[in-house]
Structure formats: C-alpha cells, structure tokens
Design a protein around this motif. Structure first.
Motif, PDB file in Angstrom:
ATOM      1  N   LYS A   6       0.852  -1.186   0.000  1.00 34.09           N
ATOM      2  CA  LYS A   6       0.000   0.000   0.000  1.00 34.09           C
ATOM      3  C   LYS A   6       0.886   1.233   0.000  1.00 34.09           C
ATOM      4  O   LYS A   6       1.899   1.275   0.697  1.00 34.09           O
ATOM      5  CB  LYS A   6      -0.923  -0.005   1.214  1.00 34.09           C
ATOM      6  N   LEU A   7       0.483   2.240  -0.769  1.00 31.30           N
ATOM      7  CA  LEU A   7       1.255   3.473  -0.887  1.00 31.30           C
ATOM      8  C   LEU A   7       0.622   4.574  -0.055  1.00 31.30           C
ATOM      9  O   LEU A   7      -0.596   4.730  -0.029  1.00 31.30           O
ATOM     10  CB  LEU A   7       1.322   3.915  -2.343  1.00 31.30           C
ATOM     11  N   SER A   8       1.473   5.351   0.623  1.00 35.55           N
ATOM     12  CA  SER A   8       0.969   6.463   1.424  1.00 35.55           C
ATOM     13  C   SER A   8       1.933   7.632   1.367  1.00 35.55           C
ATOM     14  O   SER A   8       3.071   7.499   0.902  1.00 35.55           O
ATOM     15  CB  SER A   8       0.760   6.031   2.887  1.00 35.55           C
ATOM     16  N   VAL A   9       1.446   8.776   1.822  1.00 32.51           N
ATOM     17  CA  VAL A   9       2.266   9.987   1.908  1.00 32.51           C
ATOM     18  C   VAL A   9       2.155  10.552   3.320  1.00 32.51           C
ATOM     19  O   VAL A   9       1.159  10.337   4.005  1.00 32.51           O
ATOM     20  CB  VAL A   9       1.832  11.068   0.885  1.00 32.51           C
ATOM     21  N   SER A  10       3.193  11.263   3.728  1.00 23.90           N
ATOM     22  CA  SER A  10       3.184  12.026   4.974  1.00 23.90           C
ATOM     23  C   SER A  10       3.733  13.403   4.680  1.00 23.90           C
ATOM     24  O   SER A  10       4.623  13.550   3.829  1.00 23.90           O
ATOM     25  CB  SER A  10       4.073  11.373   6.040  1.00 23.90           C
ATOM     26  N   VAL A  11       3.218  14.397   5.383  1.00 19.57           N
ATOM     27  CA  VAL A  11       3.683  15.767   5.199  1.00 19.57           C
ATOM     28  C   VAL A  11       4.158  16.312   6.546  1.00 19.57           C
ATOM     29  O   VAL A  11       3.405  16.331   7.518  1.00 19.57           O
ATOM     30  CB  VAL A  11       2.569  16.687   4.649  1.00 19.57           C
ATOM     31  N   ASN A  33       0.351  12.088  14.901  1.00 18.02           N
ATOM     32  CA  ASN A  33       1.035  11.725  13.673  1.00 18.02           C
ATOM     33  C   ASN A  33       1.178  12.968  12.812  1.00 18.02           C
ATOM     34  O   ASN A  33       0.454  13.950  12.987  1.00 18.02           O
ATOM     35  CB  ASN A  33       0.217  10.666  12.918  1.00 18.02           C
ATOM     36  N   PHE A  34       2.103  12.917  11.883  1.00 19.73           N
ATOM     37  CA  PHE A  34       2.138  13.941  10.859  1.00 19.73           C
ATOM     38  C   PHE A  34       0.945  13.716   9.941  1.00 19.73           C
ATOM     39  O   PHE A  34       0.473  12.577   9.806  1.00 19.73           O
ATOM     40  CB  PHE A  34       3.435  13.859  10.050  1.00 19.73           C
ATOM     41  N   PRO A  35       0.419  14.762   9.296  1.00 21.68           N
ATOM     42  CA  PRO A  35      -0.668  14.547   8.338  1.00 21.68           C
ATOM     43  C   PRO A  35      -0.233  13.496   7.312  1.00 21.68           C
ATOM     44  O   PRO A  35       0.807  13.629   6.681  1.00 21.68           O
ATOM     45  CB  PRO A  35      -0.847  15.926   7.700  1.00 21.68           C
ATOM     46  N   SER A  36      -1.023  12.435   7.197  1.00 16.84           N
ATOM     47  CA  SER A  36      -0.639  11.284   6.380  1.00 16.84           C
ATOM     48  C   SER A  36      -1.876  10.588   5.851  1.00 16.84           C
ATOM     49  O   SER A  36      -2.951  10.697   6.409  1.00 16.84           O
ATOM     50  CB  SER A  36       0.142  10.259   7.214  1.00 16.84           C
ATOM     51  N   GLY A  37      -1.665   9.808   4.801  1.00 15.46           N
ATOM     52  CA  GLY A  37      -2.754   8.992   4.292  1.00 15.46           C
ATOM     53  C   GLY A  37      -2.390   8.283   3.018  1.00 15.46           C
ATOM     54  O   GLY A  37      -1.297   8.446   2.476  1.00 15.46           O
ATOM     55  N   HIS A  38      -3.348   7.509   2.536  1.00 15.00           N
ATOM     56  CA  HIS A  38      -3.128   6.694   1.345  1.00 15.00           C
ATOM     57  C   HIS A  38      -3.175   7.531   0.064  1.00 15.00           C
ATOM     58  O   HIS A  38      -3.677   8.653   0.062  1.00 15.00           O
ATOM     59  CB  HIS A  38      -4.171   5.583   1.279  1.00 15.00           C
ATOM     60  N   ILE A  39      -2.656   6.959  -0.980  1.00 14.76           N
ATOM     61  CA  ILE A  39      -2.682   7.598  -2.300  1.00 14.76           C
ATOM     62  C   ILE A  39      -3.871   7.022  -3.059  1.00 14.76           C
ATOM     63  O   ILE A  39      -4.013   5.802  -3.176  1.00 14.76           O
ATOM     64  CB  ILE A  39      -1.365   7.338  -3.057  1.00 14.76           C
ATOM     65  N   GLU A  40      -4.738   7.900  -3.540  1.00 20.00           N
ATOM     66  CA  GLU A  40      -5.909   7.480  -4.310  1.00 20.00           C
ATOM     67  C   GLU A  40      -5.478   7.043  -5.708  1.00 20.00           C
ATOM     68  O   GLU A  40      -4.500   7.576  -6.252  1.00 20.00           O
ATOM     69  CB  GLU A  40      -6.906   8.640  -4.437  1.00 20.00           C
ATOM     70  N   PRO A  41      -6.200   6.093  -6.320  1.00 18.73           N
ATOM     71  CA  PRO A  41      -5.880   5.704  -7.702  1.00 18.73           C
ATOM     72  C   PRO A  41      -5.885   6.917  -8.626  1.00 18.73           C
ATOM     73  O   PRO A  41      -6.786   7.753  -8.567  1.00 18.73           O
ATOM     74  CB  PRO A  41      -7.007   4.730  -8.070  1.00 18.73           C
ATOM     75  N   GLY A  42      -4.847   7.041  -9.441  1.00 22.18           N
ATOM     76  CA  GLY A  42      -4.745   8.144 -10.395  1.00 22.18           C
ATOM     77  C   GLY A  42      -4.086   9.395  -9.844  1.00 22.18           C
ATOM     78  O   GLY A  42      -3.794  10.317 -10.586  1.00 22.18           O
ATOM     79  N   GLU A  43      -3.849   9.460  -8.522  1.00 23.13           N
ATOM     80  CA  GLU A  43      -3.209  10.623  -7.913  1.00 23.13           C
ATOM     81  C   GLU A  43      -1.693  10.539  -8.054  1.00 23.13           C
ATOM     82  O   GLU A  43      -1.116   9.458  -7.962  1.00 23.13           O
ATOM     83  CB  GLU A  43      -3.497  10.685  -6.409  1.00 23.13           C
ATOM     84  N   THR A  44      -1.061  11.687  -8.200  1.00 19.70           N
ATOM     85  CA  THR A  44       0.393  11.742  -8.086  1.00 19.70           C
ATOM     86  C   THR A  44       0.730  11.831  -6.596  1.00 19.70           C
ATOM     87  O   THR A  44      -0.144  12.085  -5.754  1.00 19.70           O
ATOM     88  CB  THR A  44       0.979  12.962  -8.808  1.00 19.70           C
ATOM     89  N   LEU A  45       1.994  11.643  -6.272  1.00 18.66           N
ATOM     90  CA  LEU A  45       2.412  11.758  -4.876  1.00 18.66           C
ATOM     91  C   LEU A  45       2.129  13.150  -4.318  1.00 18.66           C
ATOM     92  O   LEU A  45       1.642  13.296  -3.198  1.00 18.66           O
ATOM     93  CB  LEU A  45       3.899  11.440  -4.737  1.00 18.66           C
ATOM     94  N   VAL A  46       2.426  14.180  -5.111  1.00 16.91           N
ATOM     95  CA  VAL A  46       2.206  15.555  -4.645  1.00 16.91           C
ATOM     96  C   VAL A  46       0.721  15.839  -4.488  1.00 16.91           C
ATOM     97  O   VAL A  46       0.310  16.491  -3.522  1.00 16.91           O
ATOM     98  CB  VAL A  46       2.889  16.565  -5.590  1.00 16.91           C
ATOM     99  N   GLU A  47      -0.107  15.351  -5.408  1.00 17.05           N
ATOM    100  CA  GLU A  47      -1.555  15.540  -5.266  1.00 17.05           C
ATOM    101  C   GLU A  47      -2.068  14.873  -3.992  1.00 17.05           C
ATOM    102  O   GLU A  47      -2.901  15.439  -3.278  1.00 17.05           O
ATOM    103  CB  GLU A  47      -2.282  14.972  -6.487  1.00 17.05           C
ATOM    104  N   ALA A  48      -1.560  13.691  -3.696  1.00 18.39           N
ATOM    105  CA  ALA A  48      -1.968  12.993  -2.473  1.00 18.39           C
ATOM    106  C   ALA A  48      -1.513  13.760  -1.233  1.00 18.39           C
ATOM    107  O   ALA A  48      -2.267  13.896  -0.263  1.00 18.39           O
ATOM    108  CB  ALA A  48      -1.405  11.570  -2.466  1.00 18.39           C
ATOM    109  N   ALA A  49      -0.285  14.275  -1.246  1.00 19.92           N
ATOM    110  CA  ALA A  49       0.218  15.054  -0.109  1.00 19.92           C
ATOM    111  C   ALA A  49      -0.635  16.298   0.104  1.00 19.92           C
ATOM    112  O   ALA A  49      -0.999  16.630   1.238  1.00 19.92           O
ATOM    113  CB  ALA A  49       1.683  15.431  -0.333  1.00 19.92           C
ATOM    114  N   CYS A  50      -0.970  16.978  -0.980  1.00 23.08           N
ATOM    115  CA  CYS A  50      -1.796  18.187  -0.904  1.00 23.08           C
ATOM    116  C   CYS A  50      -3.183  17.860  -0.338  1.00 23.08           C
ATOM    117  O   CYS A  50      -3.684  18.554   0.553  1.00 23.08           O
ATOM    118  CB  CYS A  50      -1.906  18.809  -2.292  1.00 23.08           C
ATOM    119  N   ARG A  51      -3.794  16.791  -0.831  1.00 20.76           N
ATOM    120  CA  ARG A  51      -5.129  16.404  -0.378  1.00 20.76           C
ATOM    121  C   ARG A  51      -5.117  16.002   1.099  1.00 20.76           C
ATOM    122  O   ARG A  51      -5.968  16.444   1.873  1.00 20.76           O
ATOM    123  CB  ARG A  51      -5.660  15.243  -1.237  1.00 20.76           C
ATOM    124  N   GLU A  52      -4.155  15.166   1.490  1.00 22.67           N
ATOM    125  CA  GLU A  52      -4.100  14.720   2.891  1.00 22.67           C
ATOM    126  C   GLU A  52      -3.867  15.896   3.844  1.00 22.67           C
ATOM    127  O   GLU A  52      -4.490  15.966   4.901  1.00 22.67           O
ATOM    128  CB  GLU A  52      -3.024  13.654   3.080  1.00 22.67           C
TER     129      GLU A  52
END
Length: 146
Positions: A6-11, A33-52
């Motif tokens: 599973k892929l995730s991001v933290s900011v 925790n630091f703001p974190s979460g999974h990467i949605e299908p079709g999202e880039t890493l930066v888009e996921a970081a921004c959303r989370e």
C-alpha cells in the motif's frame, strides 16, 4: 498469505520551530502523527500530499519538497506500506486550520521537536522521530517513477 503493498504519503509541515501534528484515533487509541494517508488511484504523490494535508489540517499548500521514502510492515504482517515523506512550510500555505475534513482527526497541534519526542507513547508509529530528523537534516530527495 499474500502480502499487499500500500502506498501512502506524509507531510511534515513546519511553522518556524514547530511541527504540525494531528491528534487522531487509531484502533480506539488517541495518537499523534504527521498529516498522512493513502494515495488514491490516479493521484500523483504531490496531489496525495496536498489532499491529505488539506483534509487533516484545513491547510492548503502548493510547495512540497520530497524528503525520503520508508518501507513499513503492517501491524499484523499482512500489508507492506511504502510511505513517501514531503516537507512543507506554513509560510507558503493558506487555509483555516480549524476546518479539517477528516472525521478521525481530533485536532491540529503545533509542537516543537522536544515536545513531540517527549510524547513517544502517543506516536502512531515509530517513524515520527526519523521523519523529523530527515527533514531537519536539510537533505532533499528526488522520486523517479516510470
């Protein structure tokens, strides 16, 4: 038993000497925790970081700096997590910190490194200190994908 990656991001969001931490509930326990979460299908890493970041803090940021990546085993051994860490600075962000959308987040905390280190029993995982050290080292990474 098959292992699922599973892929995730933290900011790590900084405001001077303070770090944004979210106080949330995981498995019935209050953790930070630091703001974190999974990467949605079709999202880039930066888009996921921004959303989370926006969902968990109410803060929107457009500048993210790649720091590092981490490999974690799930709590019960059935999952493998790959987490990508980004840094952001509050001076390049906008938004109302009281309007987080994630219902699992109880509150946003701005804490200095020393206080976070003293709260180890509340950490969501053991990577909190390593992520802070990686950000404070000033070293940046480049993530390549094909």
């Amino acid at each position: 038993m098959s292992v699922v990656a599973k892929l995730s991001v933290s900011v790590v969001l900084r405001n001077g000497d303070n770090f944004a931490m979210v106080r949330e509930v995981q498995d019935g326990k209050t953790v930070i925790n630091f703001p974190s979460g999974h990467i949605e299908p079709g999202e880039t890493l930066v888009e996921a970081a921004c959303r989370e970041l926006l969902e968990e803090t109410g803060i929107s940021c457009e500048r993210f700096y790649p720091i590092s990546s981490y490999l974690l085993n799930g709590r019960k051994g059935e999952n493998l997590y790959v987490s990508y860490l980004f840094e952001a600075d509050r001076k390049f962000c906008v938004g109302c910190e009281s309007q987080q959308a994630d219902e699992d987040v109880l509150e946003l905390l701005w804490l200095p490194k020393e206080q976070i280190l003293a709260m180890k029993e509340m950490w969501r995982n053991n990577l909190i200190e390593q992520k802070m050290l990686d950000v404070l080292s000033g070293v940046r990474s480049v993530f390549h994908f094909s």
